[in-house]
Write an enzyme that holds these catalytic residues in place. Structure first.
Site, PDB file in Angstrom:
ATOM      1  CB  ALA A 265      36.558  41.722  47.004  1.00  0.00           C
ATOM      2  CG  HIS A 266      30.659  42.444  46.191  1.00  0.00           C
ATOM      3  ND1 HIS A 266      29.356  42.293  45.792  1.00  0.00           N
ATOM      4  CD2 HIS A 266      31.039  43.668  45.771  1.00  0.00           C
ATOM      5  CE1 HIS A 266      28.965  43.398  45.166  1.00  0.00           C
ATOM      6  NE2 HIS A 266      29.964  44.234  45.145  1.00  0.00           N
TER       7      HIS A 266
ATOM      8  CG  ASN B  57      26.391  46.295  34.843  1.00  0.00           C
ATOM      9  OD1 ASN B  57      26.809  46.955  33.889  1.00  0.00           O
ATOM     10  ND2 ASN B  57      25.404  46.709  35.594  1.00  0.00           N
TER      11      ASN B  57
ATOM     12  CB  CYS C  61      22.880  49.577  40.828  1.00  0.00           C
ATOM     13  SG  CYS C  61      24.211  48.434  41.068  1.00  0.00           S
TER      14      CYS C  61
ATOM     15  N   GLY D  74      34.198  48.662  43.871  1.00  0.00           N
ATOM     16  CA  GLY D  74      34.266  49.045  42.465  1.00  0.00           C
ATOM     17  C   GLY D  74      33.854  50.490  42.240  1.00  0.00           C
TER      18      GLY D  74
END
Ligand code: FES
Lengths: 389, 144
Positions: A202-203, A153, A328, A72
């Site tokens: 994807a993850h 997020n 993050c 991403g």
């Protein structure tokens, strides 16, 4: 000990079918897709099948509009820097929001600092919504790009991307959305949303780490950010991560099939969790909206008088994995920029807990969390100089 | 990421609470992260007889608060004044680099409490650690 994983917005386990699909491309068909012999051609074919599956999941007209990336973050960088460089002769103004992921925010700051771009960071309301009107008002002669995330997020707010898309469409401006948290959780259709660029990873939906994609609408110009070979139609050089791409394709296929049932099931657990926390613990504030404008898998609360890391350490001792702010940023000390942007005071923003659900969570997981959390919060409050009891 | 000692003091913090008739109270906020500690001391004949704390903060903040109260109990105020943030961090077998500033909190509260007891206005500003540059965009050296 219990192992309860409630951090699916950080990452998810690879689904067994995904793992199985990937395996032959690590050991058997390891050929470089650019070569001509058969084990390489087998790999090339698998990459192109994966491209079709990803295109199908997001409603792209043509699989050639999908560019595989390392995830991403790279997709966001490629979209924003790539569009900025392609259009800089036309203008140097970009519109974004204050609650974007750092992959977008720091990329914008980079353009500001090193390439003289002017960035407008739009405010959000107290539930984290960007208003389409504020986008319309911010558009100028020299605006070349609008980048607004599809879903946040941290607090799960689903932004009105379609409405913003309708506004941006009237101008000669590119529209990018970071849909990393949305793809695989809620329906995403690039034509309905009217986006030119869309990032996914994807993850976040039971695929492997290290692979993602950028959707680039046909006719959209971007300058590649990684130079080298002619892979990905010269938009992203470097030997393809074949097993990863195959895994992304498989995960996309499964996500598409399960989209509705997953959203339904996960949002039921979400609402049970929200309701339970509000019933059992006082002085809590839900961050983000309720109902259909919230990601089905996201719960985020501020617990007054306590600090987030202390909550996480206590949960971890009981085998529960969760997050505070976003994974993050846990290396940094500033309270979440998202919580500050929705108006939470500094100390309140410090006491946030994010629980994000996935297919592997059960009713019992939620019951267990609701059983232990009140005690943890009380223990920390008893220790807090801000709490009067 | 934390040492066993830190986790031990975090899980079973010693001396949590307030002292109603405290002789000295030190309250400081960490300028780096906004965390807060309130330290209560009972002092008799120049010796710290009892110490308690309340902390709003991360795991390291709680552990350093707890450790400070252990270190100072029974010490004279002169001895207690010599306890620095490094003393506290060492007693806990170290802290992760990003958490070094947390040890300021408890040490500052201690000095703040003793100074106020001695009648000195203790407006020596607690200092923020500045070893790390804040801007992620500043050029990064390769040796990390
Ligand atoms: S992060 Fe604030 S004291 Fe540790």
């Amino acid at each position: 000990m219990n192992k309860i994983y409630l951090d699916h917005a950080a990452t998810t386990p690879v689904a067994p079918e995904v793992f199985k699909a990937m395996e032959p491309y690590l050991t058997q068909f390891y050929g470089n897709p650019s070569s001509i012999y058969s084990i390489a051609q087998k790999a090339a074919m698998a990459v192109s099948e994966a491209r079709e599956k990803v295109a199908a999941l997001i409603g792209a007209d043509d699989e050639r509009e999908i560019i595989f990336t390392s995830g991403g973050t790279e997709a966001d960088n490629l979209a924003i820097k790539g569009a900025a460089m392609a259009l800089q002769n036309k203008g140097k103004h970009i519109i974004t929001s204050k609650i974007e992921h750092h992959a977008v925010l720091h990329t914008c700051e980079y353009l500001e600092k090193y390439l003289g771009f002017d960035i407008t960071y739009l405010d959000v309301d107290d539930e984290g919504f960007v208003s389409p009107e504020s986008v319309a008002e911010a558009i100028r002669e020299d605006t070349i790009l609008v980048t607004i995330m599809m879903a946040n997020n941290e607090i799960g707010t689903i932004e009105p991307i379609k409405e913003i898309g309708e506004i941006v469409e009237k101008h000669d401006i590119y529209f990018h959305t970071d849909a990393v948290q949305a793809v695989g959780q809620i329906p995403v259709d690039v034509n309905e949303l009217k986006v030119d660029l869309l990032s996914l990873s994807a993850h976040k939906f039971n695929g492997p780490k290290g692979v993602g994609a950028l959707y680039i609408r046909k006719g959209t110009r971007i300058v590649p950010q990684i130079s080298g070979g002619a892979q990905e139609r010269k938009r992203r050089a470097g030997t393809e991560n074949v097993p990863g791409i195959v895994g992304l394709g498989k995960a996309a296929e499964i996500a598409g099939e399960k989209l509705e049932s997953k959203a339904e099931e996960v949002s039921r657990l979400r609402d049970k969790l929200i309701q339970g926390i509000e019933e059992k613990i006082n002085e809590v504030v839900l961050n983000g909206p309720r109902g259909k404008d919230r990601l089905p898998n996201n719960v985020n609360f501020c617990f007054r008088y306590v600090e987030g890391e202390s909550i996480l350490l206590n949960l971890d001792m009981l085998g529960i994995a969760a997050s505070s702010g976003s994974a993050c940023t846990s290396g940094s000390l500033d309270p979440s920029h998202v919580l500050l942007a929705i108006g939470r005071p500094h100390e309140t923003a410090h006491g946030s807990l994010r629980l994000t659900l996935g297919l592997d969570n059960t009713e019992e997981d939620i019951d267990y969390l609701l059983e232990v959390l009140p005690g943890i919060i009380q223990k920390l409050r008893d220790m807090s100089p801000l709490y009067e009891g | 990421m934390y040492s066993e000692k830190v986790m031990d003091h975090f899980n079973n913090p010693r001396n949590v609470g307030e002292i109603k008739d405290a002789d000295a109270i030190g309250k400081v906020g960490n300028p780096v992260c906004g965390d807060i500690i309130k330290l209560y001391l009972k002092i008799k004949n120049g010796r710290i007889e009892d110490a308690k704390f309340k902390t709003f903060g991360c795991g390291a903040a709680v552990a350093t608060s707890s450790m400070v109260t252990e270190l100072i109990k029974g010490k004279t105020i002169e001895e207690a004044m010599k306890i620095s943030k490094d003393t506290v961090a060492e007693a806990l077998d170290g802290l992760p680099p990003v958490k070094m500033h947390c040890s300021n909190l408890a040490a500052d509260a201690l000095h703040n409490a003793i100074n106020s007891y001695l009648g000195k206005s203790s407006e020596e500003e607690p200092q923020a650690e500045t070893e790390e540059s804040k801007g992620y965009l500043d050029s990064v050296s390769n040796d990390q």
